[in-house]
Design a protein around this motif. Structure first.
Motif, short mmCIF file in Angstrom:
data_model
loop_
_atom_site.label_atom_id
_atom_site.label_comp_id
_atom_site.label_asym_id
_atom_site.label_seq_id
_atom_site.Cartn_x
_atom_site.Cartn_y
_atom_site.Cartn_z
N VAL A 57 -8.98 13.12 -0.28
CA VAL A 57 -7.59 13.99 -0.33
C VAL A 57 -6.77 13.47 0.73
CG1 VAL A 57 -6.21 15.68 -1.16
CG2 VAL A 57 -8.46 15.10 -2.28
N THR A 58 -7.31 13.98 1.81
CA THR A 58 -6.68 14.10 3.13
C THR A 58 -6.21 12.74 3.59
OG1 THR A 58 -8.48 14.23 4.57
CG2 THR A 58 -7.61 16.19 3.82
N ASP A 59 -7.16 11.72 3.19
CA ASP A 59 -6.61 10.07 3.71
C ASP A 59 -5.62 9.46 2.76
OD1 ASP A 59 -8.05 10.36 6.01
OD2 ASP A 59 -9.76 8.92 5.19
N MET A 60 -5.26 10.07 1.85
CA MET A 60 -4.28 9.69 0.63
C MET A 60 -2.95 9.65 1.21
SD MET A 60 -3.79 10.70 -3.08
CE MET A 60 -5.25 11.23 -3.33
N ASN A 61 -2.40 8.42 1.43
CA ASN A 61 -1.00 8.13 1.95
C ASN A 61 0.01 7.60 1.09
OD1 ASN A 61 -1.82 9.46 4.43
ND2 ASN A 61 -2.84 7.22 4.89
N LEU A 62 1.13 8.10 1.18
CA LEU A 62 2.37 7.28 0.26
C LEU A 62 3.25 6.68 1.35
CD1 LEU A 62 3.70 6.90 -2.55
CD2 LEU A 62 4.97 9.00 -1.69
N TYR A 63 3.37 5.21 1.23
CA TYR A 63 4.41 4.72 2.08
C TYR A 63 5.46 4.15 1.12
CZ TYR A 63 0.43 4.58 5.47
OH TYR A 63 -0.44 5.14 6.52
N GLY A 64 6.52 3.83 1.94
CA GLY A 64 7.55 3.25 1.31
C GLY A 64 8.82 4.23 1.13
N PRO A 65 9.69 3.65 0.23
CA PRO A 65 9.57 2.24 -0.53
C PRO A 65 9.77 1.42 0.54
CG PRO A 65 11.45 3.79 -0.95
CD PRO A 65 10.71 4.68 0.10
N ASN A 66 9.37 0.27 0.07
CA ASN A 66 9.79 -1.07 0.96
C ASN A 66 10.16 -2.16 0.23
OD1 ASN A 66 7.37 -1.97 0.05
ND2 ASN A 66 6.47 -1.79 2.14
N LYS A 67 10.63 -3.43 0.60
CA LYS A 67 11.14 -4.44 -0.39
C LYS A 67 10.61 -5.52 0.03
CE LYS A 67 15.19 -5.27 -2.58
NZ LYS A 67 15.48 -4.74 -4.00
N LYS A 68 9.14 -5.47 0.61
CA LYS A 68 8.53 -6.82 1.03
C LYS A 68 8.20 -7.68 -0.12
CE LYS A 68 6.75 -4.94 5.17
NZ LYS A 68 5.46 -4.42 6.11
N THR A 69 7.68 -6.96 -1.40
CA THR A 69 7.56 -7.69 -2.41
C THR A 69 8.47 -8.33 -3.35
OG1 THR A 69 7.30 -5.73 -3.94
CG2 THR A 69 5.12 -6.48 -2.59
N GLY A 70 9.83 -7.94 -2.81
CA GLY A 70 11.05 -8.52 -3.67
C GLY A 70 11.30 -7.46 -4.69
N SER A 71 10.72 -6.46 -5.01
CA SER A 71 11.19 -5.13 -5.55
C SER A 71 11.03 -3.91 -4.80
CB SER A 71 10.64 -4.98 -6.84
OG SER A 71 9.10 -4.77 -6.95
N ASN A 72 11.74 -2.94 -4.97
CA ASN A 72 11.65 -1.74 -4.07
C ASN A 72 10.41 -1.03 -4.64
OD1 ASN A 72 12.32 -0.03 -1.98
ND2 ASN A 72 14.48 0.59 -3.23
N ARG A 73 9.25 -0.72 -3.91
CA ARG A 73 8.22 -0.11 -4.32
C ARG A 73 7.65 0.83 -3.05
NH1 ARG A 73 4.42 -4.50 -7.68
NH2 ARG A 73 6.07 -5.13 -8.91
N ALA A 74 6.89 1.99 -3.65
CA ALA A 74 6.19 2.68 -2.96
C ALA A 74 4.78 2.36 -2.94
CB ALA A 74 6.34 4.24 -3.17
N LYS A 75 3.93 2.60 -1.75
CA LYS A 75 2.62 2.23 -1.96
C LYS A 75 1.84 3.56 -1.79
CE LYS A 75 -0.65 -1.01 0.39
NZ LYS A 75 -0.52 -1.69 1.51
N LEU A 76 0.74 3.58 -2.51
CA LEU A 76 -0.30 4.73 -2.12
C LEU A 76 -1.50 4.10 -1.87
CD1 LEU A 76 -0.69 7.74 -2.66
CD2 LEU A 76 -1.84 7.17 -5.19
N ASN A 77 -2.08 4.74 -0.77
CA ASN A 77 -3.46 4.06 -0.23
C ASN A 77 -3.98 5.10 0.47
OD1 ASN A 77 -2.48 4.26 2.22
ND2 ASN A 77 -1.91 2.15 2.66
N TRP A 78 -5.27 4.84 0.89
CA TRP A 78 -6.45 5.63 1.58
C TRP A 78 -6.52 5.24 2.95
CZ3 TRP A 78 -5.93 5.12 -3.64
CH2 TRP A 78 -6.06 6.25 -4.17
N GLN A 79 -5.74 5.02 3.79
CA GLN A 79 -5.71 4.56 4.89
C GLN A 79 -5.62 5.86 5.93
OE1 GLN A 79 -6.22 1.61 6.31
NE2 GLN A 79 -6.20 0.53 4.49
N GLY A 80 -6.69 5.80 6.62
CA GLY A 80 -6.51 7.35 7.55
C GLY A 80 -7.82 7.37 8.41
N PRO A 81 -8.01 8.36 9.26
CA PRO A 81 -8.87 8.64 10.22
C PRO A 81 -10.37 8.60 9.68
CG PRO A 81 -7.89 10.54 9.95
CD PRO A 81 -7.17 9.54 9.19
#
Length: 134
Positions: A57-81
């Motif tokens: 749960v603590t490593d869960m991150n919400l990134y974005g929104p970004n337009k790299k894929t052509g549409s405006n999206r947010a990204k949820l991932n588990w990048q953390g320490p």
């Protein structure tokens, strides 16, 4: 002043006509961030029964929104320490253990099921956020 707007595309077209492209992008990004937070909170609730150390749960991150894929999206991932991204794939899809048996953990498919269950509330929050700004 009252405006009747039915669908998402009509709302975005109206916002772009009234505020311009930059204003539309800013409002769209704010709405996507709010919707992403709804999904993130639903993931927190879904992972709560499976917690041991709480790192998932603590490593869960919400990134974005970004337009790299052509549409405006947010990204949820588990990048953390604690590098939970390595474990999340194994827990989501299952894996083979040393003796050759396939292991399906209790939380197999949890991310997909939570994402599918949150889809309607995500879209509702985005639509409400855009309508609020019109």
């Amino acid at each position: 002043m009252s405006v009747k707007v039915n669908g998402d595309k009509e709302i975005l077209a109206y916002i772009e006509k009234k505020y311009g492209t930059a204003g539309r992008k800013k409002m769209e990004s704010a709405a996507i961030t709010k919707g992403g937070n709804v999904l993130k909170n639903n993931m927190y609730d879904a992972f709560y029964p499976y917690r041991d150390t709480g790192y998932t749960v603590t490593d869960m991150n919400l990134y974005g929104p970004n337009k790299k894929t052509g549409s405006n999206r947010a990204k949820l991932n588990w990048q953390g320490p604690h590098q939970r991204y390595k474990l999340m794939h194994l827990n989501e899809y299952g894996h083979f253990i040393r003796n050759g048996e396939f292991l399906s953990p209790r939380q197999t498919g949890l991310i997909e099921n939570t994402t599918r269950a949150s889809r309607d509330s995500y879209r509702k929050v985005i639509k409400e956020e855009l309508e609020k700004r019109v």
